[in-house]
Motif scaffolding. Sequence first.
Motif, PDB file in Angstrom:
ATOM      1  N   LEU A 197     -15.860 -27.482  -4.240  1.00 21.18           N
ATOM      2  CA  LEU A 197     -16.956 -27.225  -5.177  1.00 21.18           C
ATOM      3  C   LEU A 197     -18.309 -26.975  -4.526  1.00 21.18           C
ATOM      4  CD1 LEU A 197     -16.012 -29.901  -7.837  1.00 21.18           C
ATOM      5  CD2 LEU A 197     -15.853 -27.454  -8.117  1.00 21.18           C
TER       6      LEU A 197
ATOM      7  N   GLN B 177     -13.986 -43.392 -17.221  1.00 26.14           N
ATOM      8  CA  GLN B 177     -12.808 -44.195 -17.622  1.00 26.14           C
ATOM      9  C   GLN B 177     -13.173 -45.657 -17.869  1.00 26.14           C
ATOM     10  OE1 GLN B 177      -9.699 -43.568 -14.773  1.00 26.14           O
ATOM     11  NE2 GLN B 177      -9.415 -41.456 -15.362  1.00 26.14           N
TER      12      GLN B 177
ATOM     13  N   ILE C 242     -12.999 -34.255 -14.474  1.00 23.40           N
ATOM     14  CA  ILE C 242     -12.060 -33.212 -14.028  1.00 23.40           C
ATOM     15  C   ILE C 242     -12.828 -31.941 -13.670  1.00 23.40           C
ATOM     16  CG2 ILE C 242     -10.089 -31.779 -14.714  1.00 23.40           C
ATOM     17  CD1 ILE C 242      -9.174 -34.211 -16.447  1.00 23.40           C
TER      18      ILE C 242
ATOM     19  N   THR D 156      -3.979 -36.767  -8.414  1.00 23.37           N
ATOM     20  CA  THR D 156      -4.865 -36.973  -7.261  1.00 23.37           C
ATOM     21  C   THR D 156      -5.081 -38.449  -6.948  1.00 23.37           C
ATOM     22  OG1 THR D 156      -6.712 -36.737  -8.764  1.00 23.37           O
ATOM     23  CG2 THR D 156      -6.131 -34.806  -7.468  1.00 23.37           C
TER      24      THR D 156
ATOM     25  N   PRO E 181      -4.555 -43.155 -15.627  1.00 27.51           N
ATOM     26  CA  PRO E 181      -5.415 -42.610 -16.697  1.00 27.51           C
ATOM     27  C   PRO E 181      -5.895 -41.185 -16.401  1.00 27.51           C
ATOM     28  CG  PRO E 181      -6.093 -44.844 -16.125  1.00 27.51           C
ATOM     29  CD  PRO E 181      -5.053 -44.457 -15.129  1.00 27.51           C
ATOM     30  N   LEU E 182      -6.180 -40.890 -15.125  1.00 33.37           N
ATOM     31  CA  LEU E 182      -6.645 -39.537 -14.782  1.00 33.37           C
ATOM     32  C   LEU E 182      -5.555 -38.505 -15.079  1.00 33.37           C
ATOM     33  CD1 LEU E 182      -8.866 -37.712 -13.569  1.00 33.37           C
ATOM     34  CD2 LEU E 182      -7.881 -38.129 -11.321  1.00 33.37           C
TER      35      LEU E 182
ATOM     36  N   GLN F  28      -5.441 -37.929 -18.708  1.00 34.97           N
ATOM     37  CA  GLN F  28      -6.538 -37.056 -19.152  1.00 34.97           C
ATOM     38  C   GLN F  28      -6.278 -35.610 -18.748  1.00 34.97           C
ATOM     39  OE1 GLN F  28      -9.671 -39.243 -17.266  1.00 34.97           O
ATOM     40  NE2 GLN F  28     -10.115 -40.447 -19.077  1.00 34.97           N
ATOM     41  N   MET F  29      -5.666 -35.423 -17.585  1.00 34.54           N
ATOM     42  CA  MET F  29      -5.353 -34.057 -17.154  1.00 34.54           C
ATOM     43  C   MET F  29      -4.323 -33.425 -18.091  1.00 34.54           C
ATOM     44  SD  MET F  29      -5.222 -34.385 -13.034  1.00 34.54           S
ATOM     45  CE  MET F  29      -6.676 -34.128 -12.034  1.00 34.54           C
TER      46      MET F  29
ATOM     47  N   VAL G 186      -6.135 -32.261 -21.018  1.00 33.37           N
ATOM     48  CA  VAL G 186      -6.872 -31.011 -20.769  1.00 33.37           C
ATOM     49  C   VAL G 186      -5.911 -29.819 -20.854  1.00 33.37           C
ATOM     50  CG1 VAL G 186      -8.104 -29.700 -18.975  1.00 33.37           C
ATOM     51  CG2 VAL G 186      -8.695 -32.083 -19.385  1.00 33.37           C
TER      52      VAL G 186
ATOM     53  N   GLU H 249      -5.152 -29.177 -24.514  1.00 31.14           N
ATOM     54  CA  GLU H 249      -6.301 -28.572 -25.198  1.00 31.14           C
ATOM     55  C   GLU H 249      -6.433 -27.092 -24.849  1.00 31.14           C
ATOM     56  OE1 GLU H 249      -9.991 -30.590 -24.450  1.00 31.14           O
ATOM     57  OE2 GLU H 249      -9.263 -32.401 -25.461  1.00 31.14           O
ATOM     58  N   ARG H 250      -6.280 -26.793 -23.579  1.00 31.82           N
ATOM     59  CA  ARG H 250      -6.451 -25.408 -23.124  1.00 31.82           C
ATOM     60  C   ARG H 250      -5.322 -24.509 -23.638  1.00 31.82           C
ATOM     61  NH1 ARG H 250     -10.303 -24.317 -18.619  1.00 31.82           N
ATOM     62  NH2 ARG H 250     -11.735 -26.044 -18.828  1.00 31.82           N
TER      63      ARG H 250
ATOM     64  N   TYR I 246      -7.671 -23.093 -13.183  1.00 25.86           N
ATOM     65  CA  TYR I 246      -8.781 -24.003 -13.486  1.00 25.86           C
ATOM     66  C   TYR I 246      -8.697 -25.259 -12.607  1.00 25.86           C
ATOM     67  CZ  TYR I 246     -11.136 -27.903 -15.755  1.00 25.86           C
ATOM     68  OH  TYR I 246     -11.893 -29.039 -15.982  1.00 25.86           O
ATOM     69  N   PHE I 247      -7.511 -25.879 -12.563  1.00 30.83           N
ATOM     70  CA  PHE I 247      -7.352 -27.089 -11.749  1.00 30.83           C
ATOM     71  C   PHE I 247      -7.538 -26.781 -10.261  1.00 30.83           C
ATOM     72  CE2 PHE I 247      -5.382 -28.757 -15.609  1.00 30.83           C
ATOM     73  CZ  PHE I 247      -5.938 -30.023 -15.647  1.00 30.83           C
ATOM     74  N   LEU I 248      -7.066 -25.609  -9.859  1.00 32.38           N
ATOM     75  CA  LEU I 248      -7.205 -25.183  -8.467  1.00 32.38           C
ATOM     76  C   LEU I 248      -8.688 -25.026  -8.109  1.00 32.38           C
ATOM     77  CD1 LEU I 248      -5.006 -24.457  -6.363  1.00 32.38           C
ATOM     78  CD2 LEU I 248      -5.426 -22.071  -6.896  1.00 32.38           C
ATOM     79  N   SER I 249      -9.477 -24.504  -9.062  1.00 35.85           N
ATOM     80  CA  SER I 249     -10.904 -24.304  -8.805  1.00 35.85           C
ATOM     81  C   SER I 249     -11.655 -25.629  -8.715  1.00 35.85           C
ATOM     82  CB  SER I 249     -11.520 -23.422  -9.896  1.00 35.85           C
ATOM     83  OG  SER I 249     -11.621 -24.151 -11.106  1.00 35.85           O
ATOM     84  N   ARG I 250     -11.102 -26.684  -9.315  1.00 34.62           N
ATOM     85  CA  ARG I 250     -11.761 -28.004  -9.294  1.00 34.62           C
ATOM     86  C   ARG I 250     -11.324 -28.845  -8.096  1.00 34.62           C
ATOM     87  NH1 ARG I 250     -15.872 -27.063 -11.806  1.00 34.62           N
ATOM     88  NH2 ARG I 250     -15.183 -24.966 -11.400  1.00 34.62           N
ATOM     89  N   TYR I 251     -10.017 -28.787  -7.762  1.00 35.69           N
ATOM     90  CA  TYR I 251      -9.476 -29.691  -6.736  1.00 35.69           C
ATOM     91  C   TYR I 251      -8.938 -28.973  -5.492  1.00 35.69           C
ATOM     92  CZ  TYR I 251      -9.724 -33.388 -10.252  1.00 35.69           C
ATOM     93  OH  TYR I 251     -10.173 -34.295 -11.171  1.00 35.69           O
TER      94      TYR I 251
END
Lengths: 186, 154
Positions: free
Chosen positions: A35, A104, A133, B43, B56-57, B60-61, B64, B67-68, B81-86
């Motif tokens: 990022l 969280q 995220i 992760t 929990p992460l 939540q993923m 996401v 939702e998408r 999208y996940f690749l661009s974040r992580y």
Amino acid sequence: MNKGWQLTLVLILLGLFALFYKGLWGDPRHIPTVLIGTEAPNFEGPDVETGQTISLAQFKGKVVLLNFWASWCYECKVEHESILQLHQLFKDHPDFVMLGVNYQDKLPDAQHYLQQYGTTFSHVRDLKGQLAIDYGVYGVPETFVIDQQGKIRHKWVGPITGEVYTNITQKVIAPLLTSQPATRTS
Amino acid sequence: MRMRLTLWLVVLLAVPVSLFAAVQDETNLDIQVREIAKTLRCTVCQTENIWESGAPLAQQMRGVIRERLALGHSEAEIRAYFLSRYGDYILMEPPKHGVNWLIWVAPFLLLLIGGFFLYKEVTHWVRDTPTPPSQPLPPLDDQARKRIEHELES
């Protein structure tokens, strides 16, 4: 097979072992960030204490420090004093903003944490984990520094203490605040 | 009595049917979420994908992704999208480009190089080990022959 080929094979072997050896000493929790230099994702969420909406957009043109934390996180408690100290150091600068992101967590626990340990800046709640995220967060504490152009300039996973504190204050935030922003909207 | 027995039979029959129905309730959206989630690494837990992880992460993923998908995003867009974040780390299977090729090739390369050196070493051993000269076996004496015959019979 001649000596040259044999030497090449041995060198390949040694190279692979060197990579393997290097991997043994790396931190398995460390994920290199992708990022840095990218646009900081905008977010909107309620303030932990007042419930009022906070959005990143309202701080456009400023250097923003985002600190992800949770009341259940031990390392967040470890860095808390340093975080308050960091805010104290830059809070009078008109171009500096510091925001906590509660991650969280349960609202009463987060509020109790802030009452117990004290705070001098605002904290936004990450209700569904979407914010974390968006910032590629995988644990707390994690800290991001966003420059005046809205780009992520620095990320740190772990507590901001000792040398990390010195580095982030002297080598990241201070130079950003002394540099003239290219665009100013607020 | 007969009424009660019938009632019990109905209950017993209904239980497995309802369980089966629960499995059938998986919608196309659930299947899509599962397929994408299985390709993304948790992760926090690192060795698990976000479908199998209870963190929990990861939860939540999965939210996401759901939702998408509901918003009409394609599977490729969600992975991007996940690749661009992580980064590449988020993918359970490292993409085959750049240095990542090493991950795919290195085990076979090691096997080949190791096999080559093993082959060379073994051929050296075979060549360098002197073979003992073949000598005719000494004839059996009567006593030994009798003992062997006796042991074979017993």
